[in-house]
Design an enzyme around this catalytic site. Structure first.
Site, PDB file in Angstrom:
ATOM      1  N   LYS A 229      22.513  19.686  82.355  1.00  0.00           N
ATOM      2  CA  LYS A 229      21.793  21.035  82.489  1.00  0.00           C
ATOM      3  C   LYS A 229      19.946  20.404  82.795  1.00  0.00           C
ATOM      4  O   LYS A 229      19.254  21.465  83.713  1.00  0.00           O
ATOM      5  CB  LYS A 229      21.078  21.842  81.470  1.00  0.00           C
ATOM      6  CG  LYS A 229      21.449  22.251  80.171  1.00  0.00           C
ATOM      7  CD  LYS A 229      22.573  23.198  80.847  1.00  0.00           C
ATOM      8  CE  LYS A 229      21.602  24.082  81.285  1.00  0.00           C
ATOM      9  NZ  LYS A 229      22.104  25.773  81.444  1.00  0.00           N
ATOM     10  N   ASP A 230      19.356  19.681  83.338  1.00  0.00           N
ATOM     11  CA  ASP A 230      18.644  19.035  84.088  1.00  0.00           C
ATOM     12  C   ASP A 230      18.496  19.543  85.588  1.00  0.00           C
ATOM     13  O   ASP A 230      17.119  19.943  85.810  1.00  0.00           O
ATOM     14  CB  ASP A 230      18.957  17.756  84.458  1.00  0.00           C
ATOM     15  CG  ASP A 230      18.118  16.225  82.944  1.00  0.00           C
ATOM     16  OD1 ASP A 230      18.359  17.322  82.237  1.00  0.00           O
ATOM     17  OD2 ASP A 230      17.678  15.736  83.324  1.00  0.00           O
TER      18      ASP A 230
END
Ligand code: PMP
Length: 336
Positions: A47-48
């Site tokens: 999700k970065d």
């Protein structure tokens, strides 16, 4: 061997993750299964990428100004990514999260300096759902933007521009199938769209956990769930903005038990400590590999996502009492 060049800024550490050939899963499938090591991102999850693309998009649209705040509703990993990117770029973070997610994620968000708002888990139709609560908070906060990861397609763009391109390059253009589960759907839709631009014959499969409605949607055109899952970050009940137009060719439904079995093998036999969504993805990748072999594709190669680190689930997946309470099998080495 040439070591990678230094990066100019810390946010440049996001993406360009390694790809690893998974031995046990390859043997089980009868073909090569590769895992994209998204736990190697600075926030230790896939999700970065979405966090960075969403924030850059809000800046580009002039919505996020210096000193502003990013607000999001998340199962945890997106919040961790947003908090890190926001810290690096000088923004504040407010995260709304259901209170049944792992304690490690909550502690991590607090440690990163995010303001954490916990709400009881509830149906999406309920106005107190974490997603709606985060939208309201963004509207009420001066200088705030709502990341809106479910419907904001800057999320899937991160995977069109990044993950898909990286996979294609890392495998020298020899890839026959890709699969992963959907939370927002950003990864499956974005990687699927990106890979189809390189080769439209690459088979894109959705791997759905129990309790989610997408398997039934792609198989029969009807959103309907069956069973339950304790996997965090995956399991979707609607066609999000990111899933609209996703090029899904086929679908598998994978149980928590199957996912846990692969979490266990990957840890014991390959030294990879992962979360449950990774185990479910790997089980799906094996199904896809077997299907491609059965369809006569010669030496197929399948890739999937190793979404986050297992260190985020020490109090759950890797905890005997928790597994027992959930009626799930306990890893041999945890049973005393
Ligand atoms: N696995 C984990 C652990 C996650 O946190 C997420 C994000 N919700 C996913 C998988 C699914 O990713 P996406 O939101 O891109 O569908």
């Amino acid at each position: 061997m040439i070591a990678p060049a230094p990066r100019a800024r810390t946010i440049d550490l996001i993406g360009n993750t390694p790809l690893v050939l998974l031995k046990g899963p390859s043997e089980a499938a009868g073909c090569e299964i590769y895992g994209k090591c998204e736990f190697a991102n600075p926030g230790a999850s896939v999700k970065d990428r979405a966090a960075l693309w969403i924030i850059r998009d809000a800046e580009a649209r002039g919505e996020l100004m210096p000193g502003g705040t990013v607000v999001e509703g998340t199962a945890g990993n997106t919040g961790i990514g947003i908090a890190l990117v926001a810290n690096a770029l000088g923004y504040k973070t407010i995260i709304v999260m259901p209170d049944n997610q792992s304690k490690e994620k909550m502690d991590t968000l607090r440690a990163l300096g995010a303001e954490l708002v916990l709400v009881p888990p509830t149906k999406f139709a309920d106005c107190n759902h974490f997603v709606h609560t985060s939208r309201r908070l963004a509207e009420e906060t001066d200088g705030a933007v709502w990341a809106n990861q479910f419907d904001n397609t800057a999320n899937r763009k991160a995977h069109i521009d990044g993950t898909a391109k990286e996979l294609w390059e890392q495998l020298d253009g020899k890839l026959h199938g890709f699969t992963c589960a959907a939370g927002t759907g950003g990864t499956i839709a974005g990687v699927g769209m990106g890979l189809k631009e390189f080769d439209e014959n690459i088979r894109i499969a959705l791997t759905d956990p129990h309790g989610a409605a997408l398997y039934s949607y792609y198989a029969h055109g009807e959103l309907a769930a069956e069973g339950t899952s304790v996997a965090e970050g995956i399991g979707q009940g609607r066609i999000t903005g990111n899933l609209e137009g996703a090029p899904i060719d086929t679908q598998f439904r994978i149980s928590d038990e199957q996912g846990l079995e692969w979490v266990s093998h990957l840890l014991r036999e390959e030294g990879l400590c992962l979360g449950l969504s990774s185990g479910i993805n790997v089980a799906g990748a094996i199904e896809l590999g077997k299907q491609l072999v059965a369809d006569g594709v010669e030496n197929p190669r399948v890739a999937t996502i190793l979404c986050d680190t297992g260190f985020r689930y020490l109090s759950t997946l890797y905890n005997r009492e928790w597994l027992t309470a959930k009626g799930l099998p306990v890893f041999d080495w945890l049973a005393d």
